[in-house]
Design a protein around this motif. Structure first.
Motif, short mmCIF file in Angstrom:
data_model
loop_
_atom_site.label_atom_id
_atom_site.label_comp_id
_atom_site.label_asym_id
_atom_site.label_seq_id
_atom_site.Cartn_x
_atom_site.Cartn_y
_atom_site.Cartn_z
N ASP A 44 0.83 -1.21 0.00
CA ASP A 44 0.00 0.00 0.00
C ASP A 44 0.87 1.26 0.00
OD1 ASP A 44 -2.23 -1.55 0.00
OD2 ASP A 44 -2.90 -1.02 2.02
N LYS A 45 1.92 1.26 0.80
CA LYS A 45 2.80 2.43 0.90
C LYS A 45 3.51 2.69 -0.43
CE LYS A 45 3.73 2.39 5.88
NZ LYS A 45 4.79 2.30 6.93
N GLN A 46 3.99 1.63 -1.06
CA GLN A 46 4.66 1.81 -2.35
C GLN A 46 3.70 2.32 -3.42
OE1 GLN A 46 6.18 -2.22 -2.65
NE2 GLN A 46 8.29 -1.51 -2.37
N ALA A 47 2.50 1.76 -3.44
CA ALA A 47 1.51 2.18 -4.43
C ALA A 47 1.14 3.65 -4.23
CB ALA A 47 0.26 1.31 -4.33
N LYS A 48 1.03 4.07 -2.98
CA LYS A 48 0.63 5.44 -2.69
C LYS A 48 1.79 6.43 -2.82
CE LYS A 48 -3.39 4.32 0.15
NZ LYS A 48 -4.04 4.39 1.46
N SER A 49 2.99 5.93 -3.11
CA SER A 49 4.13 6.82 -3.36
C SER A 49 4.49 6.82 -4.84
CB SER A 49 5.33 6.39 -2.52
OG SER A 49 5.81 5.11 -2.92
#
Length: 357
Positions: A321-326
């Motif tokens: 989720d963090k990678q997708a949202k960055s």
């Protein structure tokens, strides 16, 4: 302003605008005619639609018919809902919501996995009762080109129909084998509000909009202006395909150098080079976009903007989720210059550095 959001929509080609004006005004204000009327003005408007139909079909396989629709979502729904009932509908995990959500609404959907590169390979099995397989030609979020020829063969081996969402591919990537193909004019420098579904000869569809059935399986009065604009844009795309591809490749090479410190999402090679989805872990994308207001780019699909949900496409290729949202998506094309890419990269990289990245 620097426009780098070609996956959301493309600038209207001047040639398409000129073609539309003929049917918005026309000689002595006669361009308003209903193309389905039998009188002289109606026949003239209908002739313009048939010319456009031929131009759109020129970039699609032989042996099929073009049905004009209001947009690609309508075309996809006509294909998926109108091609039968019962059985399973197999779709790739990274399909556009127009396909993915429609498959879910029909019930009994079967999701095909994709690799971390974003490709949906044919090593996976289809359910025995699969009636329709849908794999998009070029993904709208990460630009991955799918092996649609292989999937067409796989679908035929399973006695299933094969649908291609070619919204991001039409006029850019050759499409040769399918049963149905959906496209949208505003993704190849045509106007918004018109799309089309190509249907292979011998396939009958149940209409999903009841009424006059002006397009055979589709009801509703067509706009000669919108259809003519789509036809002009298709003709231009056909004539400029090689030139546009070379230009987009040059822009890609420039952008890859300027964003060398970013991580690319999706395949490096099996992709349309007018789409670059990249990430910096820990990046606050909302802040980045606020500080780069002169650069038009995206944090994902325009259809999902404002939803607050993590990208289903990026999660399907294994991102957290963090990678997708960055992650951000940059898109360019015919009317983008090297200078545009350089200015956009300068602004975006400076804003990322201001976040300590």
């Amino acid at each position: 302003m620097i426009y780098c959001d070609y996956q959301a929509t493309t600038p209207l080609a001047p040639e398409a605008r000129d073609a539309m004006l003929r049917w918005l005004d026309g000689p002595e204000g006669t361009g308003f005619a209903n193309p389905h009327s039998p009188h002289k003005l109606g026949r003239q408007a209908n002739a313009a639609i048939e010319v456009a139909r031929e131009r759109v079909a020129a970039l699609l396989p032989p042996g099929g018919r073009v049905i004009f629709t209001g947009n690609a979502c309508e075309a996809i729904n006509l294909a998926m809902r109108g091609s039968g009932t019962g059985g399973r509908v197999s779709v790739s995990a990274i399909e556009h919501p127009a396909v993915f959500d429609t498959a879910r609404a029909l019930g009994g959907e079967h999701v095909l996995n994709v690799s971390k590169e974003g490709q949906c390979n044919t090593a996976q099995d289809l359910p025995a009762d699969t009636r329709l397989v849908a794999v998009m030609a070029v993904n709208n979020e990460i630009g991955t080109i799918q092996p649609t020829i292989d999937w067409h063969r796989k679908a035929k081996e399973n006695n299933a129909l094969f649908l291609i969402d070619a919204v991001q591919a039409y006029g850019k990537v050759e499409i040769t084998q399918a049963d149905m193909i959906a496209i949208s004019a505003h993704k190849f420098h045509g106007p918004k509000g018109v799309g089309a579904l190509w249907v292979r000869d011998g396939i009958e569809l149940d209409p999903q909009i009841t009424g006059g059935l002006q397009e055979g399986e589709r009801s509703g009065t067509l706009s000669p202006a919108l259809v003519a604009g789509m036809g002009a844009a298709a003709k231009l795309a056909h004539e400029r395909m090689a030139e546009d591809r070379e230009h987009v490749g040059q822009l890609w090479d420039c952008a890859r150098e300027l964003f060398a410190d970013w991580t690319l999402n999706g395949s490096e090679t099996a992709r349309y080079k007018g789409n670059m989805n990249i990430r910096r872990d820990g990046l606050d994308v909302a802040r980045l976009m606020s500080e780069c207001r002169g650069v038009m780019f995206s944090a994902g699909s325009a259809c999902a903007s404002g939803s607050g949900k993590t990208s289903r496409v990026l999660k399907a290729i294994g991102l957290s989720d963090k990678q997708a949202k960055s992650s951000i998506r940059l898109g360019w094309g015919r009317y983008t210059s090297i200078e545009d890419i350089e200015k956009a990269a300068k602004a975006i990289n400076a804003a990322a550095r201001a976040q300590g990245l």
